[in-house]
Write a protein that holds these residues in place. Sequence first.
Motif, short mmCIF file in Angstrom:
data_model
loop_
_atom_site.label_atom_id
_atom_site.label_comp_id
_atom_site.label_asym_id
_atom_site.label_seq_id
_atom_site.Cartn_x
_atom_site.Cartn_y
_atom_site.Cartn_z
N LYS A 52 50.48 36.67 22.40
CA LYS A 52 51.35 35.78 22.26
C LYS A 52 52.53 35.97 22.22
N ARG A 53 53.09 37.00 22.11
CA ARG A 53 54.86 37.85 21.53
C ARG A 53 55.08 38.70 23.16
N HIS A 54 54.13 38.76 23.76
CA HIS A 54 54.09 40.09 24.70
C HIS A 54 53.94 39.72 26.05
N GLY A 55 52.69 38.67 26.55
CA GLY A 55 52.31 38.64 27.74
C GLY A 55 51.20 39.23 28.01
N VAL A 56 50.84 40.18 27.12
CA VAL A 56 49.97 41.10 28.10
C VAL A 56 48.32 40.56 27.42
N PRO A 57 47.12 40.81 28.34
CA PRO A 57 46.05 39.92 27.52
C PRO A 57 45.58 41.25 27.15
N VAL A 58 44.23 40.73 26.68
CA VAL A 58 43.24 41.53 25.45
C VAL A 58 42.52 41.56 26.07
N TYR A 59 41.53 42.95 25.62
CA TYR A 59 39.89 43.37 25.99
C TYR A 59 39.99 43.91 24.17
N PHE A 60 38.63 43.08 23.98
CA PHE A 60 38.28 44.19 22.48
C PHE A 60 36.58 45.09 22.89
N TYR A 61 37.36 45.97 21.60
CA TYR A 61 36.14 46.97 22.37
C TYR A 61 35.50 47.46 20.76
N GLU A 62 34.69 48.17 21.03
CA GLU A 62 33.53 48.65 19.48
C GLU A 62 33.93 47.99 18.95
N GLN B 287 42.23 44.35 38.16
CA GLN B 287 43.33 42.97 38.45
C GLN B 287 42.94 42.29 39.86
N LYS B 288 42.18 43.12 40.36
CA LYS B 288 41.45 41.91 41.91
C LYS B 288 39.74 41.64 40.51
N LEU B 289 39.39 41.80 40.09
CA LEU B 289 38.04 41.57 39.78
C LEU B 289 38.05 39.65 38.76
N VAL B 290 39.45 40.18 38.16
CA VAL B 290 39.49 39.18 36.71
C VAL B 290 39.77 37.57 37.55
N ARG B 291 40.25 38.14 38.62
CA ARG B 291 40.09 36.37 40.02
C ARG B 291 39.52 36.55 40.54
N GLN B 292 38.03 37.75 40.59
CA GLN B 292 36.89 36.91 41.21
C GLN B 292 35.23 36.90 40.25
N ASP B 293 35.36 37.56 39.28
CA ASP B 293 34.24 37.17 38.18
C ASP B 293 34.62 37.23 36.77
N ALA B 294 34.22 36.23 36.51
CA ALA B 294 34.49 35.34 35.15
C ALA B 294 34.36 36.58 33.99
N LYS B 295 32.89 37.57 34.48
CA LYS B 295 32.84 38.28 33.01
C LYS B 295 33.88 39.37 33.27
N GLY C 290 44.28 35.68 26.52
CA GLY C 290 44.71 35.28 26.72
C GLY C 290 44.22 36.15 28.87
N GLY C 291 45.03 36.22 29.73
CA GLY C 291 45.25 35.86 31.56
C GLY C 291 44.76 34.66 32.13
N PRO C 292 43.55 34.60 32.98
CA PRO C 292 43.10 35.54 33.56
C PRO C 292 43.44 36.75 34.59
N ASP C 293 44.71 37.13 34.62
CA ASP C 293 45.40 37.49 35.34
C ASP C 293 45.59 38.47 34.42
N LEU C 294 45.41 40.11 34.76
CA LEU C 294 46.54 40.90 33.78
C LEU C 294 48.12 40.89 34.51
N HIS C 295 48.70 41.54 32.62
CA HIS C 295 50.19 41.22 33.26
C HIS C 295 50.59 42.20 34.59
N PRO C 296 51.51 42.12 35.50
CA PRO C 296 51.61 42.62 37.21
C PRO C 296 51.70 43.92 36.32
N THR C 297 52.47 44.10 36.05
CA THR C 297 53.13 45.27 35.84
C THR C 297 52.37 46.82 34.22
#
Length: 305
Positions: free
Chosen positions: A117-127, A150-158, A164-171
């Motif tokens: 919400k604040r920074h536009g960086v997508p998140v994966y949850f782990y453990e 950054q390529k796979l998020v466009r090709q594979d929904a998994k 956030g996303g589906p694209d990663l933050h560009p930098t």
Amino acid sequence: MDGPVVACVPNFSEGVDESCVRAIVSAMRVDGVRLLDWSMDSDHNRSVITVAGPPAAILEAAIRAVGQAAKTIDLTKQTGVHPRIGAADVIPFVPVSQVSLDQCALLARQAGAEIWKRHGVPVYFYEAAAARPDRANLEDVRRGQFEELQKLVRQDAKRRPDVGGPDLHPTAGACAVGARKFLVAYNLYFDSTDVAIVRAIAKELRASSGGMKGVKALGVLAHGRAQLTMNITDLQATPVSAVYAQVLRLADRHKTEPVEAEVIGILPRMAFEQDSEWMRLLPEFDAATKVLENRLEAPQEWPED
């Protein structure tokens, strides 16, 4: 400290530019948060910060740190030997006292929503915070690193982020946010530059290859020497002394031996084995500053702005 205490041990993909890392540390200065440790590694191009405090304050500190990292770290220009998917690569919440692992997982979920919400960086949850069983292991989340992900998020929904996303933050890429118990980040340097040897040792050690429970290990070249870099994540089942004993057996088979060690971050008291062989390889280890419970009572000064 009185009341519930949570630690956060974020890892950032910058270990060369001290002013950049100092700015990230300073961003975590929130009322009630104590700075326990921070370190930089130029070969890994990575920094690790340890803070602790009340849950709400730690949550805010972590979110601010991600924002500062996203402003100053550009993964399209960053290289290092450590795998990474984000400028703020991993943000684990760790229970210290009067807090459960489940509560830390809830904290991680709150952090993930706010980071996007604040920074536009997508998140994966782990453990313990993982939203899907195939994302419980950080290695699975981080497979392919920033460049491939950054390529796979466009090709594979998994492979798309949980928030956030589906694209990663560009930098700044993406951020893995999780909840876990305390681990020990322990590196061993060998009397060799042959990385193939330490990679062979790492493969036999790590749990994912059928090795020791709760052990993650990689073999890399760092500071001009072969390095075995490990995270020991289940200290009750697998104490560091048991891992070190197995390393010695495997090293002897390869006609090499560890000559120096380092602990990244701090140790919980349960892992502090003062007279152990593995700790004797740590140059000038200071229990007052490197043991969690001691550092909570005498935290580091925050760096000047």
